[in-house]
Design a protein around this motif. Structure first.
Motif, PDB file in Angstrom:
ATOM      1  N   THR A 256      25.677  -2.256  17.126  1.00 21.20           N
ATOM      2  CA  THR A 256      24.451  -1.473  17.158  1.00 21.20           C
ATOM      3  C   THR A 256      23.360  -2.330  17.784  1.00 21.20           C
ATOM      4  O   THR A 256      23.150  -3.466  17.360  1.00 21.20           O
ATOM      5  N   ARG A 257      22.719  -1.802  18.811  1.00 20.42           N
ATOM      6  CA  ARG A 257      21.606  -2.499  19.438  1.00 20.42           C
ATOM      7  C   ARG A 257      20.335  -2.118  18.686  1.00 20.42           C
ATOM      8  O   ARG A 257      20.064  -0.925  18.457  1.00 20.42           O
ATOM      9  N   LEU A 258      19.568  -3.106  18.299  1.00 16.02           N
ATOM     10  CA  LEU A 258      18.347  -2.900  17.524  1.00 16.02           C
ATOM     11  C   LEU A 258      17.174  -3.566  18.228  1.00 16.02           C
ATOM     12  O   LEU A 258      17.279  -4.718  18.654  1.00 16.02           O
ATOM     13  N   THR A 259      16.069  -2.842  18.359  1.00 16.77           N
ATOM     14  CA  THR A 259      14.828  -3.464  18.827  1.00 16.77           C
ATOM     15  C   THR A 259      13.689  -3.049  17.918  1.00 16.77           C
ATOM     16  O   THR A 259      13.648  -1.911  17.417  1.00 16.77           O
ATOM     17  N   LEU A 260      12.773  -3.963  17.703  1.00 19.94           N
ATOM     18  CA  LEU A 260      11.520  -3.694  17.002  1.00 19.94           C
ATOM     19  C   LEU A 260      10.393  -3.933  17.989  1.00 19.94           C
ATOM     20  O   LEU A 260      10.324  -4.998  18.608  1.00 19.94           O
ATOM     21  N   SER A 261       9.512  -2.949  18.150  1.00 20.98           N
ATOM     22  CA  SER A 261       8.400  -3.059  19.085  1.00 20.98           C
ATOM     23  C   SER A 261       7.093  -2.841  18.356  1.00 20.98           C
ATOM     24  O   SER A 261       6.911  -1.827  17.670  1.00 20.98           O
ATOM     25  N   SER A 262       6.178  -3.794  18.490  1.00 17.87           N
ATOM     26  CA  SER A 262       4.877  -3.722  17.846  1.00 17.87           C
ATOM     27  C   SER A 262       3.854  -3.161  18.826  1.00 17.87           C
ATOM     28  O   SER A 262       3.745  -3.625  19.963  1.00 17.87           O
ATOM     29  N   HIS A 263       3.115  -2.139  18.400  1.00 15.04           N
ATOM     30  CA  HIS A 263       2.141  -1.458  19.252  1.00 15.04           C
ATOM     31  C   HIS A 263       0.826  -1.254  18.503  1.00 15.04           C
ATOM     32  O   HIS A 263       0.721  -1.540  17.315  1.00 15.04           O
ATOM     33  N   ARG A 264      -0.163  -0.699  19.207  1.00 11.24           N
ATOM     34  CA  ARG A 264      -1.255  -0.015  18.525  1.00 11.24           C
ATOM     35  C   ARG A 264      -0.642   1.242  17.915  1.00 11.24           C
ATOM     36  O   ARG A 264       0.324   1.776  18.436  1.00 11.24           O
TER      37      ARG A 264
END
Length: 230
Positions: free
Chosen positions: A110-118
């Motif tokens: 499983t490919r997982l990404t966490l992206s922090s944004h406004r």
């Protein structure tokens, strides 16, 4: 089949992430206080799951870029789906981390990404993905010369502040293939405050791909703890 994951990596940088803010939608989803905090790269890395967080799984780091994805699709409006399968979006992130989560028993990772944004951008990432998935039954990834079909939204699983789940099929063609090889994919995107978590996986043959609930739940639990810690 692992080579297909490499083709789907998010790429590019520099697109303006300030466009299309939607504060009214943000208010309706109930995001406020600590939840609305944009995590730093260090905090996001600490929020990502590690091997000990998941019984029966091994975790390894994967390359990510904070830049917006520049993958092109035909039709153009299908791009948010392609971005998401690669773990990115059309918005530049403040920080982004990636992991591959492997079951110790069997199956593809499983490919997982966490992206922090406004918060407003995080909401837009989800809105655009949901809209594209509803409109695009099939499309072509021009960048990698791959086709996709059978794009179908799945019932919401109730993850985080909002979530989008879908399934689609990748068609692999080229020298050595008499017929297109059909690769089922599954994607789950979750917004938790100002952070967007994306999970994607594929399966072999005609077996439906499924993103493991254990992986999603463990990641969201750790992310929530990191946000609450301030």
């Amino acid at each position: 089949m692992l080579m297909t994951f490499g083709l789907l990596a998010a790429c590019g940088s520099g697109e303006d992430s300030q466009k299309g803010a939607v504060p009214d939608r943000t208010a309706r989803t109930g995001t406020s206080g600590a939840q609305a905090r944009t995590l730093t790269a260090k905090a996001l890395d600490q929020a990502a799951v590690k091997g000990p967080d998941l019984d029966g799984y091994a975790v390894e780091r994967s390359f990510t870029s904070v830049g917006s994805s520049h993958k092109a699709t035909v039709p153009e409006e299908c791009a948010p789906v392609m971005h998401a399968v690669g773990g990115g979006s059309g918005f530049t992130a403040t920080a982004r981390v990636g992991r591959f989560v492997h079951s110790k028993k069997a199956g593809l990772p499983t490919r997982l990404t966490l992206s922090s944004h406004r918060v407003a951008d995080a909401v837009q990432v989800m809105d655009r993905l949901r809209t594209a998935a509803a409109k695009c039954g099939s499309f072509k990834d021009v960048t990698a010369d791959l086709a996709y079909e059978d794009v179908k939204l799945q019932p919401e699983a109730g993850y985080g502040d909002e979530s989008v789940s879908l399934r689609l099929t990748q068609l692999v063609t080229g020298a050595g293939y008499d017929d297109a090889v059909r690769v089922p994919y599954a994607l789950v995107a979750v917004r938790q405050g100002a952070t967007v978590a994306m999970f994607s996986t594929s399966s072999r043959g005609r077996e439906a791909a499924v993103v493991p609930d254990a992986v999603v739940s463990a990641q969201l639990k750790k992310l929530a703890a990191q946000v609450a810690s301030g």
